[in-house]
Scaffold this motif. Structure first.
Motif, PDB file in Angstrom:
ATOM      1  N   GLU A   6       0.829  -1.205   0.000  1.00  0.00           N
ATOM      2  CA  GLU A   6       0.000   0.000   0.000  1.00  0.00           C
ATOM      3  C   GLU A   6       0.863   1.255   0.000  1.00  0.00           C
ATOM      4  O   GLU A   6       1.989   1.247   0.499  1.00  0.00           O
ATOM      5  N   SER A   7       0.291   2.323  -0.529  1.00  0.00           N
ATOM      6  CA  SER A   7       0.937   3.628  -0.504  1.00  0.00           C
ATOM      7  C   SER A   7      -0.128   4.704  -0.595  1.00  0.00           C
ATOM      8  O   SER A   7      -1.286   4.404  -0.890  1.00  0.00           O
ATOM      9  N   GLY A   9      -0.891   6.990   1.915  1.00  0.00           N
ATOM     10  CA  GLY A   9      -1.360   7.526   3.182  1.00  0.00           C
ATOM     11  C   GLY A   9      -0.629   8.798   3.552  1.00  0.00           C
ATOM     12  O   GLY A   9       0.339   9.194   2.911  1.00  0.00           O
ATOM     13  N   LEU A  20      -5.399   6.155  -1.956  1.00  0.00           N
ATOM     14  CA  LEU A  20      -4.532   5.044  -1.599  1.00  0.00           C
ATOM     15  C   LEU A  20      -4.364   4.115  -2.787  1.00  0.00           C
ATOM     16  O   LEU A  20      -5.288   3.935  -3.584  1.00  0.00           O
ATOM     17  N   CYS A  22      -2.646   0.157  -3.934  1.00  0.00           N
ATOM     18  CA  CYS A  22      -2.195  -1.148  -3.463  1.00  0.00           C
ATOM     19  C   CYS A  22      -1.656  -1.910  -4.671  1.00  0.00           C
ATOM     20  O   CYS A  22      -2.439  -2.343  -5.524  1.00  0.00           O
ATOM     21  N   ARG A  38      -9.534  -1.123   7.595  1.00  0.00           N
ATOM     22  CA  ARG A  38      -8.796  -0.146   8.383  1.00  0.00           C
ATOM     23  C   ARG A  38      -8.859  -0.499   9.859  1.00  0.00           C
ATOM     24  O   ARG A  38      -9.789  -1.182  10.299  1.00  0.00           O
ATOM     25  N   VAL A  93      -4.954   2.930  10.231  1.00  0.00           N
ATOM     26  CA  VAL A  93      -4.056   2.265   9.286  1.00  0.00           C
ATOM     27  C   VAL A  93      -4.943   1.515   8.292  1.00  0.00           C
ATOM     28  O   VAL A  93      -5.838   0.768   8.701  1.00  0.00           O
ATOM     29  N   TYR A  95      -5.458  -1.130   5.173  1.00  0.00           N
ATOM     30  CA  TYR A  95      -4.868  -2.340   4.619  1.00  0.00           C
ATOM     31  C   TYR A  95      -5.639  -2.771   3.367  1.00  0.00           C
ATOM     32  O   TYR A  95      -6.866  -2.724   3.353  1.00  0.00           O
ATOM     33  N   GLN A 116       0.985  -4.422   4.289  1.00  0.00           N
ATOM     34  CA  GLN A 116       1.554  -4.006   5.569  1.00  0.00           C
ATOM     35  C   GLN A 116       0.828  -2.805   6.160  1.00  0.00           C
ATOM     36  O   GLN A 116       1.009  -2.473   7.331  1.00  0.00           O
ATOM     37  N   THR A 118      -0.981   1.333   5.449  1.00  0.00           N
ATOM     38  CA  THR A 118      -0.520   2.704   5.283  1.00  0.00           C
ATOM     39  C   THR A 118      -1.333   3.598   6.213  1.00  0.00           C
ATOM     40  O   THR A 118      -2.551   3.452   6.309  1.00  0.00           O
ATOM     41  N   GLN A 119      -0.662   4.488   6.895  1.00  0.00           N
ATOM     42  CA  GLN A 119      -1.308   5.323   7.902  1.00  0.00           C
ATOM     43  C   GLN A 119      -2.013   6.513   7.266  1.00  0.00           C
ATOM     44  O   GLN A 119      -1.424   7.238   6.453  1.00  0.00           O
TER      45      GLN A 119
END
Length: 124
Positions: A6-7, A9, A20, A22, A38, A93, A95, A116, A118-119
């Motif tokens: 993931e990216s 955040g 977001l 994935c 989440r 977070v 997912y 993993q 992303t916040q």
């Protein structure tokens, strides 16, 4: 085996937007449904949105319906979640996960591979 990353955040003000992504690898991307979940501090993981293997069907939690959108791009092997009108309660977070089934489901036990996380932090 499937790898999910993931990216996207970050920190955003209330009312703002984030997208977001994935990125999936290791298995035919279009052969399974996918979802976003989440988990906020001190809370259990909760369902956010899901999409069928074809992308033709989507399913949203009531709390995000009308504000979030899920879609997938098979040419990029990537799942997306557009989040608009964010509020403090969206802080968590996030997912992405692949489902054992081809159809949408909110049942986390039906998902077998997870990223993993992303916040996402929404400031009030």
């Amino acid at each position: 085996q499937v790898q999910l990353v993931e990216s996207g955040g970050g920190l955003v003000q209330a009312g703002g937007s984030l997208r977001l992504s994935c990125a999936a690898s290791g298995r035919t991307f279009s052969s399974y449904a996918m979802g976003w979940f989440r988990q906020a501090p001190g809370k259990e993981r909760e369902f956010v949105a899901a999409i069928s293997w074809s992308g033709g069907s989507t399913y949203y939690a009531d709390s995000v319906k009308g504000r979030f959108a899920i879609w997938r791009d098979g040419t990029k092997n990537t799942l997306y979640l557009q989040m608009n009108s964010l509020n403090f309660e969206d802080t968590a977070v996030y997912y992405c996960a692949t489902s054992l089934a081809s159809k949408c489901t909110s049942d986390s036990s039906k998902y077998n591979y997870w990223g993993q996380g992303t916040q996402v932090t929404v400031s009030s």
